[in-house]
Every structure is written in C-alpha cells, then in structure tokens.
Motif scaffolding. Sequence first.
Motif: not given
Length: 278
Positions: A233-237, A241, A271-272
Amino acid sequence: MSKKSIIVLSILLSVMALVAGFMVYVLYNGLPDFSGLTPEEKAARAEMKAAMRREAELEKAEAALQEASRPSEEPALEPVEEAVELPEGSDGPFEVKNCATGKMNSLLLSDGNLTLTETATDALLWSRPFTGHLAGKAVTVDYFANGKLQFLFISGNSLHLYDRLGREVEGFPVTLKKTVFLGPAIYDFAGQRRYNIMVLNRDNTVDMYNLKGEVPSSWKGIAPKEKILGLPDYREVAGRSYWILHTETNTQVYGFYAGEPLKVLDGNVEADKINLNL
C-alpha cells in the motif's frame, strides 16, 4: 646381325641392367629421397603422420562406442509445465472504463480468448485470441495523455496495453525482468500521466517499472524473507512517501525507493493505523 642392330641391342641391355640395379637398391634401401629435407625434418614429418593416424583411429573408436550405446529409439520428450499457483480471479473479469461511451466494461480472459463486454448488459464488444494467464489485475491509463484510455495488464513477464477496440498499442508488449505473480498497480506520482507500476513477482519480490519496462535508477527493490501476501500500500505523510507491505508474519514499512524496511511490526497491522512519523 647388322652393326646397327648390335648397337641397339647393347643399349637395351644397358638400360635393363640399370633398371634391375635400381630395383635392387629400392628393395634394400627404399626409394631415394628427392625432397631435400634434413634428417630432423623427415623425423618430424613422420611423427606428425603417426599422430594423425592415432587421432583418426581414436575418433573412429569413440564414434563406434557412441553408436553402440545409443538406444534403438529416442525417447519422446514430454513438455514440462511449471506448476504455478495463480492468484484468485487471476484472469478477471476486471472493471475498466470505456472512454468512448463513459460506461464500465468487463475485461476477461477465458478459454484462450480475451474479451471485453459491457458490464451492465453483458454485450460482447470484442474478442481476441490470447495465450497464457493474466496476473490478477487490469487497469486503465491515458498512455498518450489525450483523454483516451487504454487497458493495461500483465501476463507472465509481458506488459500489455490494449485500446478500447482490442488492438495492442504499438510498442507493446513490453518485457519485464521477472515473471509477475500479481499486478500491475498503477501510480501517477507527479500527476502528469507519467505512470509507474508496482508488481509482485513470482520469486517473492516487489519491483517498480515505468511503462517502458524500465526500473527507476533509484529503486532498490523489496525482498523480504517472509512470504508476501499482496502488493504494498502507498502512503504519504508529511511530504514523505512510504510503502506498507504485509507478509505472513509481520507488517513492514519501506521508504519510497524501498531497500531495507524502516519499521517491522508483528502481525497484520492496517496501514492507516501505523505511525509513519519516522
């Protein structure tokens, strides 16, 4: 007998005597050498001829041995097919958008034919022969950046791109460096329709490609020891990235260009729910 006859007879007898003497010489000494070779050169030539005779005899013996050991009939070679555990729903159907009608279509590989149907009515739009299996995903892309959508999917290590009429786009299929188990997942990181894809390979690694089949120069790959359960899964914070990867035993967090994991969490963590302020 005339004087002339006597002379001729004398000459013939002399010639016969010379021939007889030459034959006796050859009998005991062999033919005379007119080559002008030295004794050393003659010895070398003799040795070479002997070596060539020995090599010819050896080759003849080996050929006879191979012929004797050859079976009377060659056994039939049966094709060996690699056992592949395909992902569930590998061949579809996959929902894709038809840019001409604005409707959703279904892309399916069945009985050696790739077909596109209208999702709502199940009406057949086209059917094309296709060998192999799909890798569990089909996505739409605007490859030419002109508002017209194409269908992107993978079979084996080949990346395919079809237009809405069932024609393969020029320049495809593209060969990838490994056989894909699941993919592609599509990303447009810059929002300029310069796409990248992520794939899960059959050898339990994850790779990133552009649509030319090229691996970005900064990409370090993902290759955990544990069995991977699916695409990351792709995440940006906070402007950074990350990739979140689930395996059979843990959850791993990777930086954008991957490599070694930044964090490993026991079990399957959503993931979240992972703190990515690393």
